[in-house]
Design an enzyme around this catalytic site. Structure first.
Site, PDB file in Angstrom:
ATOM      1  N   CYS A 166       0.298   3.693   2.895  1.00  0.00           N
ATOM      2  CA  CYS A 166       0.805   3.077   4.126  1.00  0.00           C
ATOM      3  C   CYS A 166       2.311   3.295   4.243  1.00  0.00           C
ATOM      4  CB  CYS A 166       0.516   1.580   4.160  1.00  0.00           C
ATOM      5  SG  CYS A 166      -1.235   1.155   4.102  1.00  0.00           S
ATOM      6  N   CYS A 179       0.839  -1.208   0.000  1.00  0.00           N
ATOM      7  CA  CYS A 179       0.000   0.000   0.000  1.00  0.00           C
ATOM      8  C   CYS A 179       0.873   1.256   0.000  1.00  0.00           C
ATOM      9  CB  CYS A 179      -0.900  -0.046   1.232  1.00  0.00           C
ATOM     10  SG  CYS A 179      -1.678   1.509   1.683  1.00  0.00           S
TER      11      CYS A 179
END
Length: 105
Positions: free
Chosen positions: A35, A32
């Site tokens: 993230c 991600c």
């Protein structure tokens, strides 16, 4: 320092040990992009607020925990006090994350 959760038993143990301290659960995935961007800042917050417990849960490693908390996007931050969820939001918004910790701790 943020604590990387290995499995459900580890997760439950950490929640029990937290007592009435604020627990911030960072649900993330290694693939991600957002993230990866907020990850180092999450670590900084864990150092700054040493009176909270910050848990990092990889949704691919701990899918059962992610399902239990209905995680559908990453990163998602879940705020727990006395083993009850008090707030949750998704997105790599550092200012919102920091302010929420200040408000809840």
């Amino acid at each position: 320092m943020a604590v990387h959760i290995k499995d459900r038993d580890d997760f439950v143990s950490k929640l029990n040990d937290a007592g009435d301290s604020l627990v911030v659960i960072n649900f993330f995935a290694t693939w991600c992009g957002p993230c990866k961007m907020i990850g180092p800042k999450v670590e900084d917050l864990a150092k700054e607020f040493n009176n909270i417990l910050l848990l990092k849960v990889d949704v691919d490693e701990c899918e059962d925990i992610a399902v239990e908390y209905n995680i559908t996007s990453m990163p998602t931050f879940v705020f727990v006090k006395n083993q009850s969820v008090v707030l949750q939001f998704s997105g790599a918004n550092y200012d919102k994350l920091r302010q929420t910790i200040v408000d809840l701790k």
